[in-house]
Scaffold this motif. Structure first.
Motif, PDB file in Angstrom:
ATOM      1  N   ALA A 172      14.024  36.524  17.685  1.00 20.28           N
ATOM      2  CA  ALA A 172      13.040  37.301  18.528  1.00 20.28           C
ATOM      3  C   ALA A 172      13.270  36.999  20.105  1.00 20.28           C
ATOM      4  O   ALA A 172      13.619  37.962  20.987  1.00 20.28           O
ATOM      5  CB  ALA A 172      11.784  37.174  18.205  1.00 20.28           C
ATOM      6  N   ALA A 173      13.482  35.773  20.438  1.00 14.92           N
ATOM      7  CA  ALA A 173      13.441  35.333  21.879  1.00 14.92           C
ATOM      8  C   ALA A 173      14.815  35.891  22.270  1.00 14.92           C
ATOM      9  O   ALA A 173      15.193  36.219  23.519  1.00 14.92           O
ATOM     10  CB  ALA A 173      13.454  33.703  21.932  1.00 14.92           C
ATOM     11  N   PHE A 174      15.922  35.869  21.596  1.00 11.65           N
ATOM     12  CA  PHE A 174      17.230  36.078  22.044  1.00 11.65           C
ATOM     13  C   PHE A 174      17.208  37.623  22.132  1.00 11.65           C
ATOM     14  O   PHE A 174      17.804  38.248  23.216  1.00 11.65           O
ATOM     15  CB  PHE A 174      18.272  35.627  20.829  1.00 11.65           C
ATOM     16  N   LEU A 175      16.715  38.398  20.945  1.00  9.54           N
ATOM     17  CA  LEU A 175      16.648  39.803  21.282  1.00  9.54           C
ATOM     18  C   LEU A 175      15.871  40.218  22.646  1.00  9.54           C
ATOM     19  O   LEU A 175      16.159  41.310  23.315  1.00  9.54           O
ATOM     20  CB  LEU A 175      16.088  40.552  19.860  1.00  9.54           C
ATOM     21  N   LEU A 176      14.846  39.409  22.767  1.00  9.21           N
ATOM     22  CA  LEU A 176      13.882  39.890  24.076  1.00  9.21           C
ATOM     23  C   LEU A 176      14.517  39.407  25.415  1.00  9.21           C
ATOM     24  O   LEU A 176      14.532  40.303  26.236  1.00  9.21           O
ATOM     25  CB  LEU A 176      12.497  38.967  24.127  1.00  9.21           C
ATOM     26  N   LEU A 177      15.580  38.367  25.360  1.00 10.74           N
ATOM     27  CA  LEU A 177      16.490  38.236  26.441  1.00 10.74           C
ATOM     28  C   LEU A 177      17.218  39.399  26.897  1.00 10.74           C
ATOM     29  O   LEU A 177      17.590  39.944  27.923  1.00 10.74           O
ATOM     30  CB  LEU A 177      17.229  37.031  26.356  1.00 10.74           C
ATOM     31  N   LEU A 178      17.926  39.870  25.377  1.00  7.96           N
ATOM     32  CA  LEU A 178      18.846  41.120  25.769  1.00  7.96           C
ATOM     33  C   LEU A 178      18.030  42.276  26.249  1.00  7.96           C
ATOM     34  O   LEU A 178      18.627  42.932  27.027  1.00  7.96           O
ATOM     35  CB  LEU A 178      19.280  41.546  24.324  1.00  7.96           C
ATOM     36  N   ALA A 179      16.868  42.365  25.710  1.00  6.08           N
ATOM     37  CA  ALA A 179      16.107  43.590  26.267  1.00  6.08           C
ATOM     38  C   ALA A 179      15.771  43.302  27.851  1.00  6.08           C
ATOM     39  O   ALA A 179      15.748  44.427  28.576  1.00  6.08           O
ATOM     40  CB  ALA A 179      14.792  43.595  25.449  1.00  6.08           C
ATOM     41  N   VAL A 180      15.509  42.163  28.102  1.00  6.77           N
ATOM     42  CA  VAL A 180      15.237  41.911  29.610  1.00  6.77           C
ATOM     43  C   VAL A 180      16.377  42.293  30.561  1.00  6.77           C
ATOM     44  O   VAL A 180      16.309  42.926  31.583  1.00  6.77           O
ATOM     45  CB  VAL A 180      14.785  40.504  29.995  1.00  6.77           C
ATOM     46  N   ILE A 181      17.597  41.857  29.984  1.00  7.63           N
ATOM     47  CA  ILE A 181      18.753  42.278  30.637  1.00  7.63           C
ATOM     48  C   ILE A 181      19.085  43.739  30.869  1.00  7.63           C
ATOM     49  O   ILE A 181      19.194  44.325  31.675  1.00  7.63           O
ATOM     50  CB  ILE A 181      20.106  41.520  29.774  1.00  7.63           C
ATOM     51  N   MET A 182      18.636  44.376  29.508  1.00 13.66           N
ATOM     52  CA  MET A 182      18.765  46.032  29.652  1.00 13.66           C
ATOM     53  C   MET A 182      17.804  46.720  30.586  1.00 13.66           C
ATOM     54  O   MET A 182      18.350  47.596  31.168  1.00 13.66           O
ATOM     55  CB  MET A 182      18.733  46.417  28.395  1.00 13.66           C
ATOM     56  N   LEU A 183      16.737  46.104  30.631  1.00 12.91           N
ATOM     57  CA  LEU A 183      15.649  46.349  31.561  1.00 12.91           C
ATOM     58  C   LEU A 183      16.002  46.473  33.104  1.00 12.91           C
ATOM     59  O   LEU A 183      15.964  47.439  33.796  1.00 12.91           O
ATOM     60  CB  LEU A 183      14.164  45.929  31.215  1.00 12.91           C
ATOM     61  N   SER A 184      16.751  45.298  33.263  1.00 14.54           N
ATOM     62  CA  SER A 184      17.071  44.885  34.472  1.00 14.54           C
ATOM     63  C   SER A 184      18.140  45.803  35.118  1.00 14.54           C
ATOM     64  O   SER A 184      18.123  46.417  36.222  1.00 14.54           O
ATOM     65  CB  SER A 184      17.497  43.478  34.712  1.00 14.54           C
ATOM     66  N   VAL A 185      19.181  46.293  34.433  1.00 15.70           N
ATOM     67  CA  VAL A 185      20.253  47.219  34.773  1.00 15.70           C
ATOM     68  C   VAL A 185      19.399  48.450  34.899  1.00 15.70           C
ATOM     69  O   VAL A 185      20.000  49.185  35.708  1.00 15.70           O
ATOM     70  CB  VAL A 185      21.414  47.083  33.519  1.00 15.70           C
TER      71      VAL A 185
END
Length: 132
Positions: free
Chosen positions: A56-69
């Motif tokens: 879940a933490a890994f997927l959240l990290l990916l989501a934050v990256i996508m949100l940043s972009v």
């Protein structure tokens, strides 16, 4: 009744003590086996839970990256250059990290030693020796 003769079938004191020791040993052994089996189940569930939290933490990290972009592209869409948009997002994250770091530092500075427990712990040897 109190003066009845001892029968040969009555257990001796030594036999009673040996039986009690054997029964206590068996009871302790069975309790240890029960604790081990319960711990195996708990460790299995705990390990699975930790693995799921990590995923879940890994997927959240990916989501934050996508949100940043996405934020950077929205800023670019508003009329600013793409490189400046990404720099603004980067600066925002540095600012948030600095604020969180300062708050964390304040919290860590409030950590103190367990003074009452240490004081009581130092009294234990004297209490065991019979000193009040």
């Amino acid at each position: 009744m109190a003066n009845e003769p001892i029968k040969d079938t009555d257990p001796t004191l030594g036999k009673l003590v040996m039986d009690a020791q054997r029964d206590i040993s068996t009871l302790v052994s069975q309790e240890i086996q029960l604790a081990k089996s319960e711990l195996k189940v708990s460790v299995r569930h705990g390990g699975l839970g930790i693995g799921l939290f990590a995923a879940a933490a890994f997927l959240l990290l990916l989501a934050v990256i996508m949100l940043s972009v996405s934020i950077a592209y929205f800023i670019h869409w508003a009329g600013l250059g793409l490189h400046w948009s990404f720099l603004i997002v980067f600066g925002l994250y540095v600012l948030v990290a600095a604020v969180l770091g300062l708050i964390g530092l304040r919290q860590v500075k409030q950590v103190k030693a367990p003074e009452r427990a240490i004081k009581q712990g130092k009294q234990i040897p004297g209490a065991l020796k019979g000193k009040g």
